[in-house]
Motif scaffolding. Structure first.
Motif, PDB file in Angstrom:
ATOM      1  N   LEU A   2      -2.665  17.241 -19.996  1.00  0.00           N
ATOM      2  CA  LEU A   2      -1.958  15.889 -20.530  1.00  0.00           C
ATOM      3  C   LEU A   2      -2.038  15.008 -19.138  1.00  0.00           C
ATOM      4  O   LEU A   2      -1.776  15.388 -18.166  1.00  0.00           O
ATOM      5  N   PRO A   3      -2.431  13.696 -19.454  1.00  0.00           N
ATOM      6  CA  PRO A   3      -2.712  12.910 -18.225  1.00  0.00           C
ATOM      7  C   PRO A   3      -1.457  12.748 -17.394  1.00  0.00           C
ATOM      8  O   PRO A   3      -1.391  12.259 -16.182  1.00  0.00           O
TER       9      PRO A   3
ATOM     10  N   LEU B 194       1.106  21.316  -3.446  1.00  0.00           N
ATOM     11  CA  LEU B 194       0.000  21.259  -4.085  1.00  0.00           C
ATOM     12  C   LEU B 194      -0.947  22.254  -4.420  1.00  0.00           C
ATOM     13  O   LEU B 194      -1.186  22.727  -5.570  1.00  0.00           O
ATOM     14  N   PRO B 195      -1.379  23.051  -3.254  1.00  0.00           N
ATOM     15  CA  PRO B 195      -2.167  24.480  -3.397  1.00  0.00           C
ATOM     16  C   PRO B 195      -1.493  25.345  -4.137  1.00  0.00           C
ATOM     17  O   PRO B 195      -2.224  25.936  -5.036  1.00  0.00           O
ATOM     18  N   TRP B 196      -0.237  25.540  -4.006  1.00  0.00           N
ATOM     19  CA  TRP B 196       0.574  26.407  -4.857  1.00  0.00           C
ATOM     20  C   TRP B 196       0.331  26.128  -6.323  1.00  0.00           C
ATOM     21  O   TRP B 196       0.291  27.190  -7.209  1.00  0.00           O
ATOM     22  N   ALA B 197       0.689  24.934  -6.543  1.00  0.00           N
ATOM     23  CA  ALA B 197       0.788  24.517  -8.047  1.00  0.00           C
ATOM     24  C   ALA B 197      -0.780  24.708  -8.840  1.00  0.00           C
ATOM     25  O   ALA B 197      -0.655  24.910  -9.861  1.00  0.00           O
TER      26      ALA B 197
ATOM     27  N   LEU C  57       7.051  16.928  -8.667  1.00  0.00           N
ATOM     28  CA  LEU C  57       5.801  16.613  -8.409  1.00  0.00           C
ATOM     29  C   LEU C  57       5.094  18.129  -8.413  1.00  0.00           C
ATOM     30  O   LEU C  57       3.918  17.993  -9.347  1.00  0.00           O
ATOM     31  N   ALA C  58       5.537  19.087  -7.832  1.00  0.00           N
ATOM     32  CA  ALA C  58       4.833  20.254  -8.100  1.00  0.00           C
ATOM     33  C   ALA C  58       4.649  20.732  -9.416  1.00  0.00           C
ATOM     34  O   ALA C  58       3.774  21.248 -10.009  1.00  0.00           O
TER      35      ALA C  58
ATOM     36  N   GLU D 146       2.072  21.404 -15.021  1.00  0.00           N
ATOM     37  CA  GLU D 146       1.922  20.955 -16.336  1.00  0.00           C
ATOM     38  C   GLU D 146       0.626  20.355 -16.516  1.00  0.00           C
ATOM     39  O   GLU D 146      -0.054  20.794 -17.506  1.00  0.00           O
ATOM     40  N   TRP D 147       0.093  19.667 -15.838  1.00  0.00           N
ATOM     41  CA  TRP D 147      -1.299  19.185 -15.891  1.00  0.00           C
ATOM     42  C   TRP D 147      -2.420  20.294 -15.916  1.00  0.00           C
ATOM     43  O   TRP D 147      -3.347  20.196 -16.822  1.00  0.00           O
TER      44      TRP D 147
END
Length: 238
Positions: free
Chosen positions: A205-206, A232-235, A193-194, A199-200
């Motif tokens: 890309l959605p 999440l913050p890191w990514a 997920l990270a 990638e997003w």
């Protein structure tokens, strides 16, 4: 227990059965017939495939495929084929950022022109394992071997209705394991997920946004907290 935790727990228990039933129905509906997206009702005019793996589909069929594959991916996030189908069905018209970035760089222009594939024969693959410690090729080889995956495991693009866009999506898909190597992340749901967030951020890309929004609902509470607090913050800042 919080409301979010309760919903998440119920979703994890019900997801496999609901996903299988829903996706099976939607797949049957969406793959029953393939007609041109601009075909008039009542006609049998079909779109010719634009590349070898292309499956021409209408917008409605793409919607069925997207929802069905999202349900299947939620039920079994370890099966990359579901995420690949979701990416195919939701990416049409979303390649502007990626194309602009590639056309702004000489290497990107060359890639779009020559369309190389990321693939290896047995000898080339073995050579990666003999590269010096600390090199990217050696790290990539070790990461793939450690996780029991191969470069050839990425599914072809099927539902993108533009040949160049289809190549860019395939290239993105083939580079996915490079991101695991560069970011030093394995293939757990949390780490996948990270990477989807990363990638997003990079491509627009959605599929990355959809996966990273829905995926945490399936996680145990501790992992979900860790995802939002750390990964999440890191990514997002990568």
């Amino acid at each position: 227990m919080s409301l979010t935790g309760l919903i998440s727990g119920v979703a994890r228990r019900m997801a496999p059965t609901a996903a299988l039933a829903g996706a099976s129905y939607m797949a049957a509906k969406s793959l029953a017939a393939f007609t041109s997206p601009d075909a008039r009702p009542g006609t049998s005019r079909s779109m010719d495939p634009l590349y070898p793996s292309h499956r021409p589909t209408t917008r409605l069929q793409k919607t069925f495929i997207a929802v069905g594959s999202a349900l299947m991916g939620f039920g079994d996030p370890t099966d990359g084929a579901h995420i690949a189908a979701l990416g195919d069905a939701t990416s049409n018209g979303c390649f502007g950022r990626m194309r602009t970035q590639m056309l702004s760089d000489p290497t990107g222009v060359r890639i779009l022109k020559e369309r190389p594939q990321i693939e290896f024969n047995a000898h080339e693959w073995a050579q990666l394992g003999s590269l010096p410690e600390g090199s990217f090729g050696r790290a990539y080889f070790e990461q793939m071997r450690r996780n029991g995956i191969t470069w050839s495991s990425r599914p072809p693009v099927r539902f993108v209705d533009n040949e160049e866009d289809a190549y860019m999506l395939l290239r993105y898909r083939q580079c996915h394991d490079f991101y695991h190597t560069v970011l030093d992340l394995d293939i757990s749901v949390l780490e996948e997920l990270a990477i989807k967030v990363f990638e997003w951020q990079q491509t627009g890309l959605p599929v990355g946004l959809i996966a990273s929004a829905a995926g945490p609902l399936r996680m145990p509470s501790a992992e979900r907290t860790r995802f939002f607090a750390d990964y999440l913050p890191w990514a997002l800042q990568c």
